[in-house]
Design an enzyme around this catalytic site. Structure first.
Site, PDB file in Angstrom:
ATOM      1  N   ARG A 198      37.775  16.927  79.241  1.00 29.03           N
ATOM      2  CA  ARG A 198      37.130  18.175  79.677  1.00 29.03           C
ATOM      3  C   ARG A 198      38.139  19.111  80.342  1.00 29.03           C
ATOM      4  NH1 ARG A 198      33.160  14.575  83.143  1.00 29.03           N
ATOM      5  NH2 ARG A 198      33.795  13.213  81.435  1.00 29.03           N
ATOM      6  N   LYS A 210      43.186   2.871  82.656  1.00 31.26           N
ATOM      7  CA  LYS A 210      42.183   2.090  81.937  1.00 31.26           C
ATOM      8  C   LYS A 210      42.547   0.605  81.951  1.00 31.26           C
ATOM      9  CE  LYS A 210      41.027   5.689  78.529  1.00 31.26           C
ATOM     10  NZ  LYS A 210      39.580   5.756  78.753  1.00 31.26           N
TER      11      LYS A 210
END
Length: 489
Positions: free
Chosen positions: A347, A273
């Site tokens: 996920r 990020k």
């Protein structure tokens, strides 16, 4: 802060809080108004207390009385739950900012049904719990705490006592649950590790007498949780898989299962990020924090339900052993996953947890996750995204969201979105591109929920606030506790 219920009113308090319905004082306050030379009714008549719901006015009282001041709060002529909530928040802010140490808070909506007094008590208590919250344990010189120590809820009629007590108990339960969730979210990631979450779960289990089991690396390997472990292997901090079971209903009643995403820090992994704002990735475990907060509230409220909580927890970090874009991993149910972006890790840990919970033969499964930035683009910071494979479950959660004023909105989950998750090399890819990013994330999870009713709450936009008010919000604890209260037998 200590809460008590009184009837009649105590003889002494720093402040008495009186609800005003349009221009009407509650009946029991009229005698006090006359004693004080009708300063309350005069102030209301003269417009010193605005007609807007949530307006407040503080008035000094004669020294001869046992009360130093009165706080009038406008509820509106015929207040609904939302207006009561607005007024309660205004009162809480005024009281926490004041120098009062003891308060008598009148709970009276006598012209309405008894449950309205319950709602009034609940909202005032919950608002005080949330507004008094401070997270300053890491400051060498914390700000002075509120002086408010004693809050007496006045039930003007003895017939109101039961409703006021019910409101107090529920307000405290939800408030404690939300504040635990906020504490966990606000803790720094060097403190709130997977081990810390496991210890918190074990402490709750010991305190409230339910079971808790923590699965370690070797057990997860034996279960073939290759998807979850692929995320965990980039960190030197070992993963934890937390399983809590609260059984307070008939043994034959199928449990509701809550699954919370527990990424205690998300660097993005190899798909790193940007540095700006990365500190806020300590909040990527707010799904896990929500499950723990809900468990505290449910146990404190003694809800007659069977509830299972499952928290897959690890860090998502880059190192020489970390999973890479292009890697293919195998999930617990045998599905192969091509990892196109290591920052779509939530996920990957949730899919194995969603397979694991099949063993409980659940009535319903709800996962809670700060899953996608795309959900923030779609719904902002006001509303949680709701996805479900069952319309009745979705409807019940939406009803609870309205009752708790913990907003959620149902998003589509059409089969066509699965097309974006196709992979040339594995059964499924872990991302589906920029279009409909929160939907394709939910579509990915739905592949692992074929054997039960399932809902997914994407709380990326609602679990915490940025900017000057940065901090965890405690959402969606109110929504989930309200839903669970509604399914009691």
């Amino acid at each position: 802060m200590e809460f008590t219920i009184v009837s009649p009113a105590p003889e002494h308090a720093d402040c008495v809080v009186l609800p005003v319905l349009g221009e009407k004082l509650p009946a029991f306050a009229k005698e006090l108004d006359i004693t004080c030379g009708q300063i309350f009714s005069t102030a209301i008549k003269d417009g010193e207390l605005a007609a807007k719901v949530g307006s407040t006015l503080t008035l000094g009282l004669p020294a001869s009385l046992g009360y130093k001041r009165v706080l009038l709060v406008q509820l509106g002529k015929e207040p609904n739950a939302k207006e009561i909530r607005i007024a309660a928040t205004a009162v809480a802010k005024a009281l926490i900012a004041s120098k009062n140490s003891s308060v008598c808070l009148a709970v009276s909506l006598a012209q309405y049904k008894k449950q309205d007094n319950e709602i009034l008590a609940q909202e005032f208590v919950q608002a005080l719990m949330l507004e008094s919250y401070r997270f300053e344990q890491f400051k060498s010189e914390p700000a002075p705490a509120s002086k408010l120590d004693i809050v007496s809820l006045l039930a003007p009629k003895k017939s109101d006592l039961e409703a006021v007590e019910a409101g107090l108990v529920y307000g405290l339960g939800v408030g404690h649950g939300m504040n635990l969730t906020r504490d966990l979210g606000n803790l720094p990631p060097n403190v709130c590790t997977p081990d810390y979450l496991a210890a918190t779960a074990e402490h709750l289990a010991h305190t409230y007498d339910f079971s808790c089991d923590v699965l370690e690396q070797e057990e997860l390997e034996a279960l073939k949780m290759g998807s979850f472990l692929s995320v965990a292997k980039g960190s030197i901090v070992p993963p934890k898989f937390i399983v809590m079971e609260y059984r307070n209903a008939d043994k034959k009643t199928a449990p509701t299962v809550l699954v919370g995403k527990g990424i205690t820090f998300d660097s993005g992994g190899i798909s790193l990020k940007p540095g700006e704002g990365m500190d806020e990735m300590k909040y990527d475990m707010c799904g896990a924090a929500t499950v723990l907060g809900v468990f505290r509230a449910v146990a404190e409220l003694d809800l007659k339900i069977n509830l299972v909580g499952v928290i897959p927890s690890c860090e998502n970090m880059p190192n020489g052993n970390a999973v890479k874009p292009g890697d293919i991993v195998t999930s617990m149910n045998g599905t192969t996953i091509e990892i196109l972006n290591t920052d779509a890790e939530g996920r990957l840990i949730l899919c194995d947890a969603l397979t694991y919970v099949e063993r409980f033969e659940p009535a319903a499964v709800i996962d809670i996750a700060t899953l996608t930035g795309a959900c923030i683009i779609a719904l902002g910071h006001t509303t949680s995204g709701l996805y479900a494979n069952d319309d009745d479950l979705a409807a019940d959660l939406l009803k609870a969201s309205r009752q708790a004023d913990d907003k959620a909105w149902q998003m589509p989950l059409f089969d066509e979105y699965q097309e974006q998750l196709k992979s040339n090399f594995a059964d499924v890819a872990n991302i589906g591109g920029r279009p409909a990013g929160s939907i394709t994330a939910a579509a990915f999870l739905s592949r692992f929920t074929k054997k039960y009713k399932w809902a997914h709450l994407d709380i990326a936009g609602t679990a915490w606030k940025s900017g000057a008010a940065k901090g965890a919000t405690g959402r969606p604890v109110p929504l989930l506790v309200e839903y669970l209260r509604g399914i009691q037998g």
